[in-house]
Design a protein around this motif. Structure first.
Motif, PDB file in Angstrom:
ATOM      1  N   UNK A  34     -21.285  -9.200 -59.646  1.00 61.93           N
ATOM      2  CA  UNK A  34     -22.144 -10.308 -59.198  1.00 61.93           C
ATOM      3  C   UNK A  34     -21.308 -11.456 -58.642  1.00 61.93           C
ATOM      4  N   UNK A  35     -20.152 -11.705 -59.236  1.00 65.58           N
ATOM      5  CA  UNK A  35     -19.281 -12.783 -58.763  1.00 65.58           C
ATOM      6  C   UNK A  35     -18.847 -12.534 -57.319  1.00 65.58           C
ATOM      7  N   UNK A  36     -18.520 -11.286 -56.996  1.00 63.53           N
ATOM      8  CA  UNK A  36     -18.122 -10.943 -55.631  1.00 63.53           C
ATOM      9  C   UNK A  36     -19.290 -11.122 -54.665  1.00 63.53           C
ATOM     10  N   UNK A  37     -20.470 -10.684 -55.070  1.00 62.22           N
ATOM     11  CA  UNK A  37     -21.641 -10.776 -54.200  1.00 62.22           C
ATOM     12  C   UNK A  37     -22.055 -12.231 -53.974  1.00 62.22           C
ATOM     13  N   UNK A  38     -22.049 -13.023 -55.012  1.00 66.49           N
ATOM     14  CA  UNK A  38     -22.430 -14.431 -54.874  1.00 66.49           C
ATOM     15  C   UNK A  38     -21.430 -15.176 -53.996  1.00 66.49           C
ATOM     16  N   UNK A  39     -20.140 -14.873 -54.165  1.00 69.79           N
ATOM     17  CA  UNK A  39     -19.110 -15.536 -53.362  1.00 69.79           C
ATOM     18  C   UNK A  39     -19.284 -15.242 -51.876  1.00 69.79           C
ATOM     19  N   UNK A  40     -19.896 -14.096 -51.543  1.00 71.99           N
ATOM     20  CA  UNK A  40     -20.104 -13.731 -50.137  1.00 71.99           C
ATOM     21  C   UNK A  40     -21.244 -14.519 -49.502  1.00 71.99           C
ATOM     22  N   UNK A  41     -22.028 -15.244 -50.326  1.00 72.97           N
ATOM     23  CA  UNK A  41     -23.088 -16.133 -49.848  1.00 72.97           C
ATOM     24  C   UNK A  41     -24.081 -15.429 -48.921  1.00 72.97           C
ATOM     25  N   UNK A  42     -24.506 -14.257 -49.323  1.00 68.48           N
ATOM     26  CA  UNK A  42     -25.492 -13.522 -48.532  1.00 68.48           C
ATOM     27  C   UNK A  42     -24.900 -12.512 -47.579  1.00 68.48           C
ATOM     28  N   UNK A  43     -23.581 -12.510 -47.449  1.00 68.05           N
ATOM     29  CA  UNK A  43     -22.924 -11.522 -46.598  1.00 68.05           C
ATOM     30  C   UNK A  43     -22.928 -10.150 -47.253  1.00 68.05           C
ATOM     31  N   UNK A  44     -22.848  -9.121 -46.440  1.00 67.05           N
ATOM     32  CA  UNK A  44     -22.883  -7.752 -46.953  1.00 67.05           C
ATOM     33  C   UNK A  44     -21.502  -7.351 -47.461  1.00 67.05           C
ATOM     34  N   UNK A  45     -21.475  -6.794 -48.656  1.00 66.48           N
ATOM     35  CA  UNK A  45     -20.240  -6.290 -49.255  1.00 66.48           C
ATOM     36  C   UNK A  45     -20.386  -4.785 -49.426  1.00 66.48           C
ATOM     37  N   UNK A  46     -19.467  -4.034 -48.884  1.00 68.38           N
ATOM     38  CA  UNK A  46     -19.550  -2.581 -48.974  1.00 68.38           C
ATOM     39  C   UNK A  46     -19.233  -2.117 -50.390  1.00 68.38           C
ATOM     40  N   UNK A  47     -19.666  -0.904 -50.698  1.00 65.41           N
ATOM     41  CA  UNK A  47     -19.356  -0.327 -52.006  1.00 65.41           C
ATOM     42  C   UNK A  47     -17.846  -0.188 -52.182  1.00 65.41           C
ATOM     43  N   UNK A  48     -17.165   0.133 -51.092  1.00 63.53           N
ATOM     44  CA  UNK A  48     -15.699   0.263 -51.156  1.00 63.53           C
ATOM     45  C   UNK A  48     -15.041  -1.056 -51.507  1.00 63.53           C
ATOM     46  N   UNK A  49     -15.549  -2.145 -50.918  1.00 62.33           N
ATOM     47  CA  UNK A  49     -14.963  -3.459 -51.204  1.00 62.33           C
ATOM     48  C   UNK A  49     -15.266  -3.883 -52.636  1.00 62.33           C
ATOM     49  N   UNK A  50     -16.480  -3.602 -53.104  1.00 60.02           N
ATOM     50  CA  UNK A  50     -16.800  -3.913 -54.496  1.00 60.02           C
ATOM     51  C   UNK A  50     -15.888  -3.145 -55.440  1.00 60.02           C
ATOM     52  N   UNK A  51     -15.635  -1.889 -55.121  1.00 62.93           N
ATOM     53  CA  UNK A  51     -14.754  -1.074 -55.950  1.00 62.93           C
ATOM     54  C   UNK A  51     -13.352  -1.670 -55.965  1.00 62.93           C
ATOM     55  N   UNK A  52     -12.935  -2.179 -54.814  1.00 62.67           N
ATOM     56  CA  UNK A  52     -11.597  -2.764 -54.703  1.00 62.67           C
ATOM     57  C   UNK A  52     -11.487  -4.086 -55.434  1.00 62.67           C
TER      58      UNK A  52
ATOM     59  N   UNK B  55     -12.946  -3.477 -59.600  1.00 61.08           N
ATOM     60  CA  UNK B  55     -12.278  -2.464 -60.407  1.00 61.08           C
ATOM     61  C   UNK B  55     -10.774  -2.580 -60.156  1.00 61.08           C
ATOM     62  N   UNK B  56      -9.986  -1.641 -60.607  1.00 55.51           N
ATOM     63  CA  UNK B  56      -8.554  -1.682 -60.337  1.00 55.51           C
ATOM     64  C   UNK B  56      -8.142  -0.417 -59.594  1.00 55.51           C
ATOM     65  N   UNK B  57      -6.848  -0.242 -59.405  1.00 50.45           N
ATOM     66  CA  UNK B  57      -6.366   0.860 -58.577  1.00 50.45           C
ATOM     67  C   UNK B  57      -6.632   2.233 -59.181  1.00 50.45           C
ATOM     68  N   UNK B  58      -6.963   2.285 -60.467  1.00 48.75           N
ATOM     69  CA  UNK B  58      -7.234   3.563 -61.114  1.00 48.75           C
ATOM     70  C   UNK B  58      -8.664   4.044 -60.890  1.00 48.75           C
ATOM     71  N   UNK B  59      -9.491   3.231 -60.243  1.00 44.89           N
ATOM     72  CA  UNK B  59     -10.876   3.618 -60.002  1.00 44.89           C
ATOM     73  C   UNK B  59     -10.933   4.762 -58.991  1.00 44.89           C
ATOM     74  N   UNK B  60     -11.779   5.722 -59.266  1.00 46.57           N
ATOM     75  CA  UNK B  60     -11.962   6.866 -58.377  1.00 46.57           C
ATOM     76  C   UNK B  60     -12.772   6.430 -57.161  1.00 46.57           C
TER      77      UNK B  60
END
Length: 231
Positions: free
Chosen positions: A158-176, A179-184
């Motif tokens: 939610x912190x990432x999405x709110x910081x985007x202020x309505x901008x679209x965040x891809x699933x890949x970017x959310x994962x990045x 999560x951390x580098x160990x995320x599949x």
């Protein structure tokens, strides 16, 4: 927030990483300078936590390269020395903050939050968007004045999405970012987390799914139609 921990003592590095995860801060570990440079070249970090005395390119050299890149990434240096000259030389290299070992994890978290706030000084400390009120320091979320209990991962997303202020965040970017580098990269963790987060926030849905693109906070007047429960 996602940070890079450059520390050659495995136990300490893992303890820091695990402690930061409890604060909804994703962290990757580099045990030497070469690994640190490689991770910096392929990932976007908010802050670098550098031990000065590491194998390969030293923490000082890593700091110099970060500064030379012009990324503006804040640097927090770790050292076993508490001499003023050592701190001064670190600041001269471009460090933004300094922490002497041993230290309390809580102090590191507070310093990281302060650096992140300073980095994005144009953002208010408490972020408000579409009826959401998010306090990253207290890790509290309210929707239309109602407190919403979230898991650490839900809060990070939610912190990432709110910081985007309505901008679209891809699933890949959310994962990045959350999560951390160990995320599949092929995991459905993002979809599952967003779906659960959407339910926690309640109706009308405030997280919209943009098919084939990603997710965003619906800041329009018709938030009730924002996305669907399936993620």
């Amino acid at each position: 927030m996602r940070v890079l921990i450059v520390e050659d003592e495995p136990y300490m590095a893992e303890a820091i990483r695990d402690g930061l995860r409890l604060e909804a801060i994703a962290a990757d570990i580099a045990g030497d300078g070469h690994t640190a440079l490689e991770l910096l070249s392929i990932n976007a970090y908010d802050i670098a936590v550098l031990d000065r005395d590491i194998p390969g390119p030293s923490g000082d050299e890593i700091a110099e390269r970060i500064v030379a890149s012009g990324s503006g990434m804040p640097i927090l240096m770790l050292t076993a020395a508490d001499r003023l000259d050592d701190k001064a030389s670190g600041f001269e290299l471009g460090a933004d903050d300094y922490l002497t070992k041993p230290f309390e994890l809580r102090e590191l978290v507070l310093r990281l939050r302060a650096l992140d706030r300073r980095r994005a000084h144009s953002r208010p400390t408490v972020r408000e968007l579409a009826g959401l009120r998010l306090d990253p320091f207290r890790r509290e979320v309210y929707r239309d004045g109602r407190y919403v209990a979230l898991t650490r991962k839900q809060f990070a997303v939610l912190e990432v999405l709110v910081a985007a202020e309505g901008g679209v965040i891809s699933a890949e970017e959310l994962l990045e970012r959350a999560w951390d580098e160990n995320a599949d990269p092929f995991t459905n963790a993002v979809r599952i987390t967003v779906s659960a987060l959407r339910k926690r926030l309640g109706e009308p849905w405030v997280i919209a799914t943009v098919p084939g693109v990603g997710y965003r906070i619906d800041v329009g007047p018709n938030a009730a139609g924002a996305g669907d429960e399936s993620g």
